[in-house]
Design a protein around this motif. Structure first.
Motif, mmCIF file in Angstrom:
data_model
loop_
_atom_site.group_PDB
_atom_site.id
_atom_site.type_symbol
_atom_site.label_atom_id
_atom_site.label_comp_id
_atom_site.label_asym_id
_atom_site.label_seq_id
_atom_site.Cartn_x
_atom_site.Cartn_y
_atom_site.Cartn_z
ATOM 1 N N GLY A 1 17.843 10.943 -25.214
ATOM 2 C CA GLY A 1 18.951 11.576 -26.222
ATOM 3 C C GLY A 1 19.205 12.832 -25.586
ATOM 4 N N GLY B 1 22.832 10.484 -29.223
ATOM 5 C CA GLY B 1 21.886 11.328 -28.812
ATOM 6 C C GLY B 1 20.719 12.052 -29.580
ATOM 7 N N LEU C 1 18.466 9.259 -31.027
ATOM 8 C CA LEU C 1 17.433 8.705 -29.670
ATOM 9 C C LEU C 1 16.396 9.783 -29.732
ATOM 10 C CD1 LEU C 1 19.828 7.551 -27.226
ATOM 11 C CD2 LEU C 1 18.190 6.244 -28.396
ATOM 12 N N SER C 2 16.657 11.074 -29.946
ATOM 13 C CA SER C 2 15.500 12.155 -29.842
ATOM 14 C C SER C 2 14.715 12.061 -31.054
ATOM 15 C CB SER C 2 16.352 13.309 -29.658
ATOM 16 O OG SER C 2 16.857 13.546 -28.235
#
Length: 657
Positions: free
Chosen positions: A493, A630, A633-634
């Motif tokens: 991410g 990103g 994703l994190s």
């Protein structure tokens, strides 16, 4: 009947918010578990009631219930269904109802997923969040009631602002509010920590997901607004430094700083005071944005209202919450002692520099946005602060930020060697330098904007890849590729978000440096050249729409003997609102957009035609999509979920009380 039910649900939610704001706070002070536990069902009930209220208002718009004043002012029977629904929040009253719904939603997430939070902290967080919700529900009920009835309903409505009848603007406000209101959650965590007198690594871990979520939604919201302005307003730009654009950009900058500062609190228990201050200021700037869009003090195409009296009420809410937060911050500042120490060559130092650059950049945008108002009020002078000021004052900070970002991402915590990191990044640096040199050689003496932008874009993307590759060890490349696939999502991410920033920087630089523009009067059948492309105005016709009339041009595009396609720019008139809009015809491409706008018919029988060639335009929004991806994703990394992080901390011995 349904609208009365929605009104009653909103009043009941306000009463529950008052209980939630007081009882858990007293319970936490007295250490009464029963009183603290009231916060959880209260937060859930508040969210349920406001959801029902919002659903009732949406129903009124969908069925065109013109006994409701708000529906009359912002809807019409001929309007497409999507714009009937988006009309719910395409006005001041409905947008404020959406605001309090999202405040309640974020409070409910703490009630649902914050089971591992210390009971006293959880109670105080929910109490502060309820105070915010109660303040805005009071503002809604007493000054901006969306459920006001008309004694004699008209046969039809006055329609929604035509500029808002667009898919981009249908989804832009909800995402933007999710970002704005997400910062209210970090504000609640900050005040709860100040009341408790404790900010530690566990607190940093709990606040990070909410900061990250707010930043992601703000990124999506700002990108949607920029995309809408690009294709809908017909002027061909993606950013105007408009006061309302700036109002969303300032909290975005501060949320980036807060996100990185919270990482230092979590990893090293440093920058505690600064992180708390950023959480307070981030929400404060969100409230400033709400004030700007509704007060009428600063004019904008995005503004919802022109009502200084209601704007003053919002200013009072802003003042109360900011004063309370800052006074509490001053009183408790002495208790937030940093534990971790770090050297100059460390990730902490780079994150401090990152924070300073972002905070100063936000302050520059703030000053430039409000200075015309200050000049008029105190110096009786009418001034305009436009793009030249912002571009000159803001851009250097972003350039420096882009340069240090890959280095800071790879430096170790506590202490490290910048020279060692630079050796690892040397391939990325040389690649970026080669791209910049190539661009400089190709553009034949134009400005340095494009080479610098391409250098930064390449540097950030290549630096993110080097960072990922460096986390895979020192084995063979096949084993390293396998390890790369198994890296934590948070690492992916971070890399994707940093690369997305690089793509956006490159897109902005390329568009601003290489854009071509042609404005002319063209007869039907005329062909003309713009930067090597042939533009052929084949026809102009009048066409009907569902609730508008349009003048539509048919424009064929080609390059040499190769046909590229056909676009259909329109100029629309909405009879009910009596307002024109422009719909650009855009042929999208990976490396460029061909952008055509049809204007008014001229006296000689021709048509005003504006044509732009916009290099790398879609990179701007592609980079924003990568940044948001990103962030998601994190967020999906289990280590960054509130409950998982909290359990880890409690298991490690962090006291619950």
């Amino acid at each position: 009947m349904i609208t009365e039910f929605g009104h009653f649900a909103l009043i009941l939610a306000f009463c529950i918010a008052l209980v939630q704001a007081i009882v858990p706070l007293v319970g936490a002070a007295k250490r009464w578990p029963g009183w603290m536990a009231v916060a959880i069902p209260a937060a859930q009930a508040q969210f349920l009631l406001i959801t029902l209220s919002f659903a009732a208002l949406t129903y009124a718009f969908v069925v065109s219930d013109f006994s409701l004043r708000l529906v009359v002012l912002n809807s019409h029977t001929d309007k497409p269904l999507i714009y009937k629904i988006s009309g719910v929040w395409g006005n001041h009253e409905g947008s404020m109802l959406l605001w309090v719904l999202i405040v309640a939603l974020f409070g409910a997430t703490v009630a649902w997923f914050g089971t591992a939070l210390p009971p006293s902290l959880r109670a105080r967080v929910l109490a502060v969040q309820a105070m915010i919700g109660a303040a805005f529900m009071a503002f809604l009920l007493w000054t901006s009631n969306p459920f006001l009835r008309l004694a004699v309903p008209p046969m039809n409505g006055e329609d929604l602002n035509p500029l808002l009848q667009d898919p981009g603007l249908a989804f832009h406000p909800p995402f933007l509010y999710l970002g704005y209101v997400g910062l209210s959650m970090t504000f609640s965590f900050a005040l709860a920590a100040l009341i408790e007198g404790r900010v530690d690594a566990a607190w940093g871990r709990w606040v990070r997901p909410y900061t990250l979520a707010a930043w992601v939604f703000l990124t999506i919201g700002i990108a949607l607004g920029s995309w809408w302005a690009y294709y809908e307003l017909g002027w061909g730009g993606f950013w105007f430094w408009d006061p309302v654009e700036n109002a969303s950009f300032m909290p975005w900058l501060l949320s980036v700083a807060l996100l990185h500062s919270a990482i230092v609190v979590e990893k090293r228990e440093s920058l505690k005071s600064w992180t708390i201050l950023l959480a307070i200021l981030g929400f404060g700037f969100s409230l400033i944005g709400t004030f700007i869009t509704r007060s009428g003090l600063l004019t904008s195409v995005h503004a919802f209202a022109n009502d200084p009296e209601r704007g003053m009420v919002l200013l009072l809410i802003l003042a109360v919450f900011m004063m309370a937060g800052l006074i509490l911050f001053v009183v408790r500042a002495g208790t937030m002692q940093a534990r971790g120490v770090f050297g100059l060559g460390s990730r902490e130092t780079m994150l401090v520099i990152n924070n300073v650059l972002l905070a100063v950049a936000a302050f520059i945008v703030f000053v430039g946005t409000l200075w015309p108002l200050v000049a008029e009020m105190f110096f009786d002078r009418k001034l305009t602060v436009g793009a030249p000021f912002f571009d000159t004052a803001f851009t250097p900070f972003m350039v420096v930020l882009g340069i240090i970002l890959p280095v800071g991402a790879m430096l170790p915590w506590k202490r490290g060697k910048i020279g060692s990191v630079m050796r690892s990044l040397m391939p990325a640096f040389l690649l970026a330098l080669a791209v910049a040199a190539l661009i400089y050689a190709m553009q034949s003496g134009k400005s340095a904007l494009a080479p610098v932008g391409m250098f930064l874009g390449t540097w950030l993307v290549a630096g993110a890849l080097v960072d990922l590759w460096g986390r895979t060890g020192r084995q063979g490349w096949q084993q390293r590729l396998g390890r790369m696939r198994r890296l934590p999502r948070a690492d992916w991410g971070k890399a994707v978000a940093h690369a997305g920033m690089g793509v956006t920087m490159a897109g902005i630089a390329g568009l601003m440096a290489w854009e071509s523009e042609d404005i002319r009067v063209a007869q039907v059948g005329d062909r003309f050249e713009v930067s090597g492309y042939t533009i052929w105005l084949r026809a102009v016709n009048e066409v009907p729409g569902p609730n508008y009339r349009a003048t539509r041009a048919e424009v064929a595009l080609s390059r040499g003997s190769e046909s590229i396609g056909t676009v259909f720019p329109e100029k629309r008139i909405y009879p009910v609102a009596g307002m024109p809009t422009t719909e650009a015809g855009i042929d999208n491409g990976f490396l460029r957009d061909l952008y055509v706008v049809i204007g008014d018919k001229q006296e000689g029988g021709g048509w005003a035609v504006r044509t732009y060639v916009k290099p790398l335009a879609n990179w701007i929004w592609g980079g924003a999509i990568l940044m948001a991806l990103g962030g998601f994703l994190s967020l999906s990394d289990r280590r960054h979920r509130v409950a998982a992080g909290a359990r880890k901390s409690v298991a490690g011995g962090v006291p619950a009380e």
